[in-house]
Design an enzyme around this catalytic site. Structure first.
Site, PDB file in Angstrom:
ATOM      1  N   VAL A   1       0.852  -1.196   0.000  1.00 50.51           N
ATOM      2  CA  VAL A   1       0.000   0.000   0.000  1.00 50.51           C
ATOM      3  C   VAL A   1       0.887   1.245   0.000  1.00 50.51           C
ATOM      4  O   VAL A   1       1.771   1.379   0.850  1.00 50.51           O
ATOM      5  CB  VAL A   1      -0.922   0.045   1.243  1.00 50.51           C
ATOM      6  CG1 VAL A   1      -1.823   1.270   1.195  1.00 50.51           C
ATOM      7  CG2 VAL A   1      -1.751  -1.222   1.356  1.00 50.51           C
TER       8      VAL A   1
ATOM      9  N   LYS B   1      -6.101  -1.623  -1.821  1.00 53.75           N
ATOM     10  CA  LYS B   1      -5.230  -1.039  -0.796  1.00 53.75           C
ATOM     11  C   LYS B   1      -6.056  -0.599   0.410  1.00 53.75           C
ATOM     12  O   LYS B   1      -5.661  -0.769   1.563  1.00 53.75           O
ATOM     13  CB  LYS B   1      -4.457   0.138  -1.388  1.00 53.75           C
ATOM     14  CG  LYS B   1      -3.488  -0.297  -2.482  1.00 53.75           C
ATOM     15  CD  LYS B   1      -3.002   0.884  -3.282  1.00 53.75           C
ATOM     16  CE  LYS B   1      -2.039   0.482  -4.382  1.00 53.75           C
ATOM     17  NZ  LYS B   1      -1.777   1.568  -5.326  1.00 53.75           N
TER      18      LYS B   1
END
Ligand code: NAP
Length: 440
Positions: free
Chosen positions: A134, A207
């Site tokens: 992420v 994410k």
């Protein structure tokens, strides 16, 4: 000194090759920090002959990354192949089953199989680290997992896709269309040939699913995410946003509400003065609202070989130092199965742009429908196109004009209902544009 941490790297593309270079450059520091050196033992990719600008001769080559994952010569398998299933999934599953730690940058894999993989890792007493999955080089996983135990997080939102932020930034700054900016992004290598995954918000959703679980201690639930992309945003919306004191960003937002955990990805109006509004181009940012720190924003490179490899190396260095955490910050059986907050019950401000026929009674008709749904309006702006204004200075032709409404907090259900009624009333000449507002 303790024996080295032996690493196998599956995938030698943009990120994998950078990891090897950084480990070569920084091994002394990693060793000092962890009291143990890191030794790359084995590598795997599809094409052994490809020139990757690195000397692979010191490493054992595996044609099949799954063989690398089960090799007795490695303690830790770094998965940098990519994809939710296929080789990446097999590599990670095999590595964990054989008692190897895993480091990965693969958000798609974690969004889909995160919970099952976390259970497998726990049962085998090994860890899965995923800092790079992420926001690339931003240490957001470490921040959520390790830096905020004294906080209760109430909301988290971020710009998690550099391609979308690049497109929106250029559209705003240069008055270009979505298609024009997308083409440039593809030419510059910021967008894939098939950009759907990025521009329609799915990459951001993967994410966000990971961040939500870490922020709220809940089971990862990617399917609960409401997803809307940026392809319908026009230069007019960006110009209106500017006039109204906002900027448009594709945000992933996770929030604890009375009805459960809300997870949504959509173009969002953010106040122009907010930290997140300053983030332009391919850069990523995440803001965390929590009771003790109040507001924390991390900004940095969301992609790129070196930036992403920096996060992978941080995970490897932690393993070498003996720092290992449960995948989602807590053991799997302690993760909350939070109720999904339905999007229809989302409450917030809205920007609604209606292309209406410029005739008497239209504005009143719109206002009536809004009032019926209990929606209060903060402001109303009417804009005629520049062409219409020149050709028809007194607005007598009835040509369509833009009517922009900013609402006070209203529910998604009431906004959708009002807009549907306005469409049915025949008051608008084009499909309406609805953009949610996120206040800081
Ligand atoms: N690039 C970024 O900026 C970035 C940022 C954040 C996260 N990530 C994540 O990092 C991971 C790697 O991304 P990347 O950009 O480095 O990808 P990439 O450049 O496409 O590299 C993928 C590598 O995997 C190898 N590979 C693919 N399929 C394989 C198979 N079946 N068996 C063996 N090897 C296989 C490829 O081999 P060949 O080289 O021989 O073709 C290549 O070396 C992905 O999960 C991605 O989402 C990337």
């Amino acid at each position: 000194m303790t024996r080295p941490l032996k690493v196998g790297i599956a995938g030698l593309g943009t990120v994998g090759a950078s990891v090897i270079r950084i480990l070569e450059r920084r091994n002394e520091t990693v060793t000092q920090r962890g009291g143990r050196s890191v030794e790359v033992m084995a590598v795997s990719a599809r094409d052994k002959a490809k020139d990757r600008g690195i000397d692979l001769s010191p490493f054992t080559w595996f044609d099949d990354p799954v063989d690398l994952a089960r090799s007795a010569d490695v303690d830790c398998v770094v998965e940098l192949v990519g994809g939710a299933d296929g080789a990446a999934f097999e590599v990670v599953q095999t590595a964990l089953s054989h008692g190897r730690h895993v480091v990965t940058a693969n958000k798609a894999l974690l969004a889909k199989h995160g919970l099952a993989l976390a259970k497998l890792a726990e049962s085998k007493g090994v860890s899965i680290s995923f800092e790079a999955s992420v926001a690339g080089g931003i240490p957001i996983i470490k921040t959520l997992r390790e830096a905020l135990p004294g906080n209760e997080v109430s909301r988290l939102y971020g710009i998690l896709n550099g391609t979308c932020n690049y497109i929106l930034s250029r559209m705003e700054l240069e008055g270009l269309t979505f298609q024009e900016c997308l083409k440039d992004a593809q030419r510059l290598g910021y967008a894939e040939a098939d950009p759907t995954f990025d521009v329609e918000g799915f990459d951001t959703a993967h994410k966000l699913a990971i961040l939500t679980s870490l922020a709220f201690g809940t089971e990862i639930d990617a399917e609960a995410i409401y997803v809307e992309g940026i392809s319908s945003i026009t230069p007019l919306d960006l110009a209106m946003a500017k006039e109204l004191g906002f900027r448009i960003k594709l945000l992933g937002v996770a929030e604890r509400t009375d009805t459960g955990i809300e997870q949504r990805v959509h173009p969002t109006m953010v106040p122009r003065t907010s930290s997140i509004a300053q983030v332009m181009g391919v850069t990523n940012a995440v803001t965390i609202d929590a009771d003790a720190v109040r507001e924390l924003t991390l900004i940095g490179p969301g992609a790129g070989g070196d930036a992403t490899a920096s996060a992978v190396v941080a995970d490897i260095a932690d393993l070498a130092a003996g720092v290992a955490q449960p995948l989602f910050g807590k053991p799997v059986d302690q993760l909350e199965k939070a109720p999904r907050a339905p999007m229809q019950r989302h409450e917030g401000g809205y920007y609604i742009r209606l292309t209406v026929h410029d005739r008497p009674g239209v504005a009143a008709g719109v206002a009536t429908r809004m009032a019926e749904e209990d929606i209060s309006l903060e402001s109303i702006l009417q804009k005629r196109s520049e062409i219409a204004a020149t050709q028809d200075p007194h607005g007598r032709s009835g040509a369509p004009v833009s009517l922009v409404l900013i609402t006070y907090a209203a529910t998604e259900a009431s906004i959708r209902s009002a807009v549907e009624k306005i469409s049915r009333d025949g008051l608008i000449a084009e499909p309406p544009q609805v953009i949610r507002i996120e206040r800081d």
